[in-house]
Design an enzyme around this catalytic site. Structure first.
Site, PDB file in Angstrom:
ATOM      1  N   GLU A 114     -30.193  75.319 -13.759  1.00 17.03           N
ATOM      2  CA  GLU A 114     -29.795  76.886 -12.787  1.00 17.03           C
ATOM      3  C   GLU A 114     -30.176  77.201 -13.241  1.00 17.03           C
ATOM      4  OE1 GLU A 114     -27.453  77.231  -8.866  1.00 17.03           O
ATOM      5  OE2 GLU A 114     -27.606  76.042  -9.217  1.00 17.03           O
ATOM      6  N   LYS A 171     -25.824  70.565  -2.101  1.00 19.22           N
ATOM      7  CA  LYS A 171     -24.913  71.066  -3.179  1.00 19.22           C
ATOM      8  C   LYS A 171     -23.382  70.772  -1.915  1.00 19.22           C
ATOM      9  CE  LYS A 171     -24.245  75.970  -4.856  1.00 19.22           C
ATOM     10  NZ  LYS A 171     -25.453  76.819  -5.400  1.00 19.22           N
TER      11      LYS A 171
END
Length: 227
Positions: free
Chosen positions: A52, A141
């Site tokens: 990411e 998350k």
């Protein structure tokens, strides 16, 4: 020791399947396009398969595009700190397949899913977690993990659907993996511990290997591994 897998295996189509191959999301906040490939190669060699690049990094989309051209579908690549639909559009245009955001925005999650991306939104409360899942999130998350603590995840597991992929993000170090896995974590987002501006590719490789070792040593009890 690495967590590398054979590139001849079928490519995963779900977030849990990617996490079986690679339980860590490398969060490269602050990386520049010129650093992206050396660091990406170091992560690849260590067996990490999810990357990411947060959008508050310098020229983040260019870094993502370079990584995408280098690794193609062999890694799960995307952007973090995504907040707008046009940012999702750019990810689709450059071939990335992962949208990570720090918050729970059902409209943004739904849009990312409609565009064919895997969505990993940030959530911290039962309301946020369930709203994200109802919107189609592929995993959660848990952020900021260092403020919430493993006890929060253990409590959330009582109400989350079985099999929900929860990844603590924020302040994760190698000595914490066993505690978090016992609480129900199936993977982790690793940010500043792995990379911050100025970290070299060899340093990233060394840290990635340390996390690999810690993961292999932190096998949770069977009842938690099946949660």
């Amino acid at each position: 020791m690495t967590l590398a897998t054979s590139t001849s295996l079928p490519l995963p189509s779900t977030l849990p399947a990617w996490l079986v191959q690679s339980p860590f999301v490398a969060i490269l906040r602050g990386i520049t396009p010129d650093e992206a490939l050396p660091v990406g190669e170091a992560l690849w060699d260590a067996g990490w398969r999810i990357i990411e690049v947060p959008l508050n990094s310098p020229d983040a989309f260019e870094s993502i595009a370079r990584l995408q051209r280098r690794f193609g579908d062999a890694i799960l690549l995307g952007a973090g700190t995504v907040r707008r639909a046009d940012e999702v559009d750019t990810l689709v245009r450059i071939g990335a397949r992962l949208m990570v955001c720090p918050h729970t925005d059902p409209a943004l999650i739904g849009y990312a899913k409609a565009c064919g991306l895997l969505a990993l939104p940030g959530a911290a409360t039962p309301s946020e977690c369930l709203a994200a899942l109802d919107a189609g999130a592929d995993g959660l998350k848990l952020f900021p993990a260092d403020a919430l603590g493993p006890a929060m995840l253990s409590a959330l597991r009582a109400v989350l659907p079985a099999g929900t992929a929860v990844l603590p993000v924020g302040g994760i170090h190698t000595d914490l993996l066993a505690i978090w896995r016992k609480a129900g974590a199936v993977g982790f987002g690793i940010g500043g511990t792995l990379y911050k501006p100025g970290t070299t590719a060899p340093q990233v490789a060394s840290t990635a290997q340390a996390f690999n070792e810690a993961w292999l040593e932190s096998v949770p009890p069977l009842r938690n591994a099946q949660s």
